[in-house]
Design an enzyme around this catalytic site. Structure first.
Site, short mmCIF file in Angstrom:
data_model
loop_
_atom_site.label_atom_id
_atom_site.label_comp_id
_atom_site.label_asym_id
_atom_site.label_seq_id
_atom_site.Cartn_x
_atom_site.Cartn_y
_atom_site.Cartn_z
CB CYS A 398 -15.16 0.51 35.04
SG CYS A 398 -16.87 0.71 34.53
CG HIS A 525 -13.94 4.94 33.76
ND1 HIS A 525 -13.10 4.00 33.19
CD2 HIS A 525 -15.20 4.51 33.55
CE1 HIS A 525 -13.83 3.03 32.65
NE2 HIS A 525 -15.11 3.31 32.86
CD GLU A 527 -9.98 5.81 33.65
OE1 GLU A 527 -10.18 5.68 34.87
OE2 GLU A 527 -10.49 5.05 32.79
#
Ligand code: GLN
Length: 561
Positions: A398, A525, A527
């Protein structure tokens, strides 16, 4: 619907979230379908505006909900996809009640905490609990509810009252209360102290809730006579006193609970013994043991803004862990405050500057995570430049992707003042600009949030191969700014390729530098969707590249093995 309520006593930070998700894991392993709700008694409507410095990361869901980081624990532990409604806050409840009041729905009645707020809480819990979150149809069997904060907090009172009423209305067989508490040891005497737990159970009982199980946090395993005392004074059968003592890693917690037959106590309370099977937790055992026995590690430089509190990047840390475990490595994360890398820091805090650079140079790879605001941006640009020029594997997430675009535009295209409009709205070279999905002028809700499709422009790139040659990926977003489409041509001509774009083709989602072993930036993202046994493709790529295994891995993958 059966409910397991998890409350906390004595102090905050006991690991209530991990305990609640681990209870979910054990019940799931017994063949039950589990969902979860996190109650946060704070006034914020959601976690979107909360500072990661203070409260840890803002977790983002598929539906764009910006929620408490505990929801991340639930998604990772239970492998479910939650909705924004699975996070109930005081703000949300009051907002809904006040909206109804303004609409005149209460027909002239005085609107009060009891019954209106408490009713809204109960309704909210009951309607959220039946939303399927595991990809199957129909409601789950058990909903684990975690009540944030500590019993006795003023702000959690309406929730306690609502939960008391709920326990009464759903009936004994459908409600199980697990109270998480602390058993401290006093240095001088070395004795395990039960008094704080006694007090907090008393408090809970005074509010009309009786715990069926106690989950006692302690450094060392509980002694038999500590358990007896707890049982006698807290009115909980000894078999229902669980002990979560310190363990080498959190994946042991479900195993610890299973070993103490927590599932049997809970299933008995919920009258589910007939339906459940013996918990199968082989995967967890394997993961917990693998983690314990790792000897080799890999150094990852995490260059960010909020490095003082590791919870600020919790999902990034977890995703690194998942990827490292898949490579049989221990993650060794070197936190670098981006501002320490800057030239100003060389003058003002030379030691911190020198240490930051030494740490960066010793790392096997560099990760620049998401963030907002201009603090540390110059340092992040230096880190991206260092990684690009020295062919050190780099993953920019990002903000980290936007940083790599700014850096490339400045160093390679020679646009010295290239910047993002977020940091300089007068830059002559706005390579990153405000690109809301909705109206540019409309106030509020300008963030691009939640799951979006990214289409690969070619199968011939590292990221596409890492994502198993899929045509597209769906990852979660949380940003306002994007790469300026006007600069794409010139950036690509100079070698920075945008291999992933959104469906309109205007939004750049994935960049790579093909002349570099692993230089990847993503606007989303990754994650948030990493799972213990299913690491995120990009984090895996970073770790493989950091340890020189990427090419072999991609080669093996190409050959279909
Ligand atoms: N601040 C940047 C934006 O709004 C990046 C956001 C992020 O990293 N999550 O686009």
């Amino acid at each position: 619907m059966k409910y397991v309520l998890v409350t906390g006593g004595v102090v905050s930070g006991l690991g209530k979230g991990v305990t609640a998700s681990s209870i979910g894991v054990v019940l799931k392993a017994c063949g039950l379908r589990i969902t979860s709700i996190k109650i946060d008694p704070y006034l914020n409507t959601d976690a979107g505006t909360m500072s990661p410095f203070e409260h840890g990361e803002v977790f983002v869901l598929d539906d764009g909900g910006e929620v408490d980081l505990d929801l991340g624990n639930y998604e990772r532990f239970l492998d479910v996809t939650l909705t924004r409604n699975n996070n109930i806050t005081t703000g949300k409840i009051y907002q809904s009640v006040l909206e109804k009041e303004r609409r005149g729905d209460y027909l002239g009645k005085t609107v009060q905490v009891v019954p209106h707020i408490t009713d809204a809480i109960k309704n909210s819990i009951e309607s959220v609990a039946i939303i399927p979150v595991d990809g199957k149809e129909g409601p789950a069997d058990v909903c684990v509810i975690e009540l944030g904060g500590t019993v006795g907090d003023i702000e959690s009172m309406p929730f306690i009252e609502a939960l008391r009423q709920l326990s009464f209305s759903v009936g004994q067989d459908n409600f199980c209360l697990v109270h998480v508490s602390l058993i401290p040891v006093l240095g001088v005497v070395g004795e395990q102290k039960t008094k704080p737990t006694q007090h907090s159970v008393r408090e809970l009982r005074a509010l009309g809730l009786t715990p069926h199980l106690l989950a006692c946090r302690s450094a060392q395993p509980l002694l038999e006579n500590t358990k007896e005392k707890l049982s006698q004074f807290c009115h909980v059968p000894a078999a229902n006193i669980l002990n979560i003592h310190d363990v080498p890693n959190i994946w042991h917690v479900p195993l610890l609970l299973r070993n103490q037959n927590a599932h049997l106590s809970i299933l008995k309370q919920l009258n589910l013994l007939d339906l459940a099977t013996t918990p199968a937790l082989q995967d967890w055992t394997r993961m917990a043991e693998t983690f314990d026995n790792l000897t080799e590690s890999v150094r990852i430089a995490l260059v960010g803004k909020y490095v003082g509190l590791s919870d600020s990047y919790l999902s990034v840390v977890k995703a690194l862990l998942h990827a490292c475990i898949a490579c049989s490595l221990k993650p060794s994360i070197d936190w670098i405050a981006a501002s320490d890398l800057e030239d100003d820091s060389a003058r003002l805090t030379p030691e911190a500057h020198a240490t930051a650079w030494e740490t960066l140079r010793n790392a096997a790879c560099v990760l620049v995570p998401g963030g907002f605001g201009d603090r540390g941006v110059t340092g992040m640009i230096l880190a991206a430049k260092y990684a690009r020029e020295n062919k050190v594997p780099y993953l920019g997430i990002c903000l980290g992707m936007q940083i790599s675009v700014i850096e490339f535009a400045r160093s390679v295209l020679g646009l010295e003042r290239a910047n993002s409009n977020e940091f300089d709205d007068k830059t002559p070279n706005p390579v990153v600009i405000f690109m809301p999905e909705g109206s540019r002028t409309h106030m509020g809700n300008t963030m691009r949030l939640g799951s979006r499709k990214t289409l690969f422009q070619t199968p011939d790139c590292i990221t596409s191969k890492l994502y198993q040659n899929s045509e597209y990926v769906e990852e979660r977003h949380r940003h306002r700014y994007e790469v300026n489409p006007e600069f794409i041509g010139i950036l690509e001509e100079s070698g920075l390729k945008f291999f992933g774009r959104d469906e309109s083709g205007n939004r750049m989602e994935i960049l790579e530098l093909p002349t570099h072993p692993f230089y990847v930036g993503v606007q989303f993202h990754p994650e948030f969707k990493s799972r213990p046994a299913r690491p995120s493709a990009l984090f895996l790529g970073l770790i493989l590249a950091a340890t020189g295994q990427l090419e072999a891995y991609l080669g093996r993958h190409q050959n279909g093995s």
